[in-house]
Design a protein around this motif. Structure first.
Motif, PDB file in Angstrom:
ATOM      1  N   PRO A  33       0.834  -1.204   0.000  1.00 37.29           N
ATOM      2  CA  PRO A  33       0.000   0.000   0.000  1.00 37.29           C
ATOM      3  C   PRO A  33       0.870   1.256   0.000  1.00 37.29           C
ATOM      4  CG  PRO A  33      -0.832  -1.585   1.588  1.00 37.29           C
ATOM      5  CD  PRO A  33       0.500  -2.110   1.118  1.00 37.29           C
ATOM      6  N   VAL A  34       0.421   2.261  -0.730  1.00 35.09           N
ATOM      7  CA  VAL A  34       1.213   3.478  -0.888  1.00 35.09           C
ATOM      8  C   VAL A  34       0.873   4.462   0.223  1.00 35.09           C
ATOM      9  CG1 VAL A  34       1.710   5.437  -2.382  1.00 35.09           C
ATOM     10  CG2 VAL A  34       1.437   3.154  -3.372  1.00 35.09           C
ATOM     11  N   GLY A  35       1.869   4.740   1.060  1.00 37.13           N
ATOM     12  CA  GLY A  35       1.753   5.744   2.114  1.00 37.13           C
ATOM     13  C   GLY A  35       2.683   6.894   1.811  1.00 37.13           C
ATOM     14  N   THR A  36       2.420   7.596   0.740  1.00 36.46           N
ATOM     15  CA  THR A  36       3.328   8.593   0.162  1.00 36.46           C
ATOM     16  C   THR A  36       3.941   9.515   1.200  1.00 36.46           C
ATOM     17  OG1 THR A  36       2.029   8.564  -1.871  1.00 36.46           O
ATOM     18  CG2 THR A  36       3.508  10.430  -1.561  1.00 36.46           C
ATOM     19  N   ILE A  37       3.109  10.132   2.031  1.00 34.10           N
ATOM     20  CA  ILE A  37       3.590  11.137   2.982  1.00 34.10           C
ATOM     21  C   ILE A  37       3.418  10.642   4.423  1.00 34.10           C
ATOM     22  CG2 ILE A  37       3.446  13.200   1.542  1.00 34.10           C
ATOM     23  CD1 ILE A  37       0.591  13.611   2.516  1.00 34.10           C
ATOM     24  N   ALA A  38       3.864   9.400   4.651  1.00 36.82           N
ATOM     25  CA  ALA A  38       3.821   8.778   5.975  1.00 36.82           C
ATOM     26  C   ALA A  38       2.390   8.485   6.425  1.00 36.82           C
ATOM     27  CB  ALA A  38       4.555   9.617   7.023  1.00 36.82           C
ATOM     28  N   CYS A 272       1.086   0.517  -6.015  1.00 40.32           N
ATOM     29  CA  CYS A 272       0.296   1.352  -6.914  1.00 40.32           C
ATOM     30  C   CYS A 272      -0.682   2.174  -6.087  1.00 40.32           C
ATOM     31  CB  CYS A 272      -0.463   0.493  -7.931  1.00 40.32           C
ATOM     32  SG  CYS A 272      -1.225   1.450  -9.253  1.00 40.32           S
ATOM     33  N   VAL A 273      -0.964   3.395  -6.522  1.00 43.98           N
ATOM     34  CA  VAL A 273      -1.959   4.229  -5.848  1.00 43.98           C
ATOM     35  C   VAL A 273      -3.384   3.851  -6.256  1.00 43.98           C
ATOM     36  CG1 VAL A 273      -0.384   6.190  -5.615  1.00 43.98           C
ATOM     37  CG2 VAL A 273      -1.875   6.041  -7.631  1.00 43.98           C
ATOM     38  N   MET A 274      -3.526   2.956  -7.221  1.00 48.15           N
ATOM     39  CA  MET A 274      -4.841   2.659  -7.788  1.00 48.15           C
ATOM     40  C   MET A 274      -5.889   2.226  -6.761  1.00 48.15           C
ATOM     41  SD  MET A 274      -5.680   0.486 -11.217  1.00 48.15           S
ATOM     42  CE  MET A 274      -4.807   1.680 -12.225  1.00 48.15           C
ATOM     43  N   PRO A 275      -5.591   1.304  -5.840  1.00 48.97           N
ATOM     44  CA  PRO A 275      -6.651   0.899  -4.909  1.00 48.97           C
ATOM     45  C   PRO A 275      -7.135   2.041  -4.025  1.00 48.97           C
ATOM     46  CG  PRO A 275      -4.549  -0.084  -4.299  1.00 48.97           C
ATOM     47  CD  PRO A 275      -4.369   0.515  -5.655  1.00 48.97           C
ATOM     48  N   THR A 276      -6.243   2.939  -3.609  1.00 56.86           N
ATOM     49  CA  THR A 276      -6.655   4.056  -2.762  1.00 56.86           C
ATOM     50  C   THR A 276      -7.253   5.190  -3.593  1.00 56.86           C
ATOM     51  OG1 THR A 276      -4.322   4.765  -2.785  1.00 56.86           O
ATOM     52  CG2 THR A 276      -5.088   3.575  -0.857  1.00 56.86           C
ATOM     53  N   ARG A 277      -6.596   5.574  -4.678  1.00 57.26           N
ATOM     54  CA  ARG A 277      -7.100   6.686  -5.493  1.00 57.26           C
ATOM     55  C   ARG A 277      -8.435   6.330  -6.148  1.00 57.26           C
ATOM     56  NH1 ARG A 277      -2.939   8.994  -9.674  1.00 57.26           N
ATOM     57  NH2 ARG A 277      -2.109   9.932  -7.766  1.00 57.26           N
ATOM     58  N   ASN A 278      -8.511   5.152  -6.751  1.00 62.19           N
ATOM     59  CA  ASN A 278      -9.766   4.754  -7.381  1.00 62.19           C
ATOM     60  C   ASN A 278     -10.869   4.559  -6.344  1.00 62.19           C
ATOM     61  OD1 ASN A 278      -7.981   4.650  -9.543  1.00 62.19           O
ATOM     62  ND2 ASN A 278      -9.044   2.944 -10.505  1.00 62.19           N
TER      63      ASN A 278
END
Length: 376
Positions: A33-38, A272-278
């Motif tokens: 999972p993408v945790g871009t900014i913590a 990928c950011v897809m699961p969170t962004r989508n």
């Protein structure tokens, strides 16, 4: 870092393995999972650990460098303590973000000058200071600084960029080796294969990266708009060359179908950011296809979001209620969809692992691809 290859599917190149770091074990194949900014957007750490339960998450050097800034992370004792996450973390070096700032950056041999998307201030990334920044952030796995080329990309530019990425890698390795970790645990450096969608460049880059002798290797530049067939073709070229006894990470990929097809080609790690962004935009991934929960057809559908019940939200709420939350722009709707999607992605790679170990991955994968390629 240690990697144990446990099993390879007899009808594909799919692998089941285990990565061990000072923050624990990572069973592969794995989705991060993408945790871009913590932070993984919309998900509490408690939900992330107990419901989604990933062995590793991803942060981003570019974003963490700008906010909260590395001095804050150093004072906190590193990113694990800062965000209260006691499992593995990988940081992308920022090469992809610099690529996405094409109108606000200048690339040269020394490094990249770029303009902050936050306040317009100018900054300079080099292979050396990106290693120092990632040492300060404190992720378990860190990435070499590279240039991610666009798609489509001119052959001459792709070749020139690839060679510069290789030179930057040499500088990354040299600086990494002379800068010790700061927080009492080891960090591992992964180099990145580039070469756009040109097979000869991908081969050349994969050979260079393989010869670097790193503990793991990544494949970059294959989530920038190229057709899926091109992605698979380039991945196949690269996995033929990268060493079998090292984990392989395909950066920024992708849909559930992309993930299964690339597992079949020998890839071990994905993000990928897809699961969170989508999810925040009302698209739900399921084993039977994708759902646009904003569609009016769900207005009076009081069945569970997903009767597979991978996470608690799947049966706690109905499709009609979730659609209502989106139509009234309620934050809870985005949170529910995000938890569902991340839970599904982790379920998918873990099911893939089970079928690799059982010896029937190819049959299961083909069935799943057919099922998921539907709009419900």
């Amino acid at each position: 870092m240690k990697f144990d290859l446990l099993s390879t599917d007899i009808n594909s190149k799919a692998r089941a393995g285990e990565i061990t770091t000072d923050h624990g074990k990572i069973e592969t194949p794995i989705f991060m999972p993408v945790g871009t900014i913590a932070t993984v957007k919309g998900v509490h750490q408690k939900e992330l650990k107990e419901e989604i339960n990933p062995d590793i998450i991803l942060g981003n050097t570019y974003h963490l460098y700008l906010k909260p800034k590395t001095e804050i992370l150093r004072k906190a004792g590193g990113i694990h303590k800062f965000m209260n996450w006691d499992r593995n973390i990988l940081t992308d070096s920022g090469g992809y973000q610099v690529y996405s700032l094409s109108a606000n950056r200048k690339i040269k041999e020394e490094g990249v000058k770029f303009k902050s998307h936050i306040d317009g201030s100018y900054h300079f990334f080099t292979p050396e200071n990106v290693m120092e920044i990632q040492r300060t952030i404190g992720a378990d796995i860190i990435m070499a600084f590279d240039e991610c080329t666009p798609y489509p990309c001119d052959y001459r530019y792709a070749k020139k960029s690839m060679h510069m990425t290789h030179r930057w890698l040499d500088r990354c390795i040299k600086h990494f080796e002379k800068t010790p970790p700061l927080y009492g645990y080891e960090q591992s450096l992964f180099p990145i294969v580039q070469g756009s969608t040109y097979k000869d460049l991908r081969r050349q880059s994969a050979e260079y990266i393989a010869n670097a002798g790193a503990v793991g290797n990544a494949i970059g530049g294959l989530s920038v708009g190229e057709p899926a067939e091109e992605m698979y073709a380039m991945t196949e070229v690269v996995t033929e060359i990268l060493p079998e006894d090292k984990p392989r990470y395909l950066m920024g990929v992708g849909t559930p179908i992309n993930i299964l097809e690339n597992i079949a080609l020998g890839v071990d790690m994905f993000d990928c950011v897809m699961p969170t962004r989508n999810g925040r935009n009302g698209m739900l991934f399921t084993a039977h296809g994708t759902i646009n929960i904003k569609n009016k057809k769900w207005e009076d559908d009081f069945s569970a979001i997903d009767d597979m019940a991978i996470t608690w939200v799947d049966t706690e709420y109905s499709k009609a209620y979730l659609r209502h939350l989106f139509t009234v722009n309620e934050m809870l709707g985005r949170q529910i969809a995000t938890i569902h999607n991340l839970g599904f992605y982790l379920w998918l790679v873990r099911e893939a692992r089970k079928h690799i170990l059982a010896g029937d991955f190819r049959v299961w994968k083909d069935m799943m691809v057919k099922q998921m390629d539907k709009r419900l």
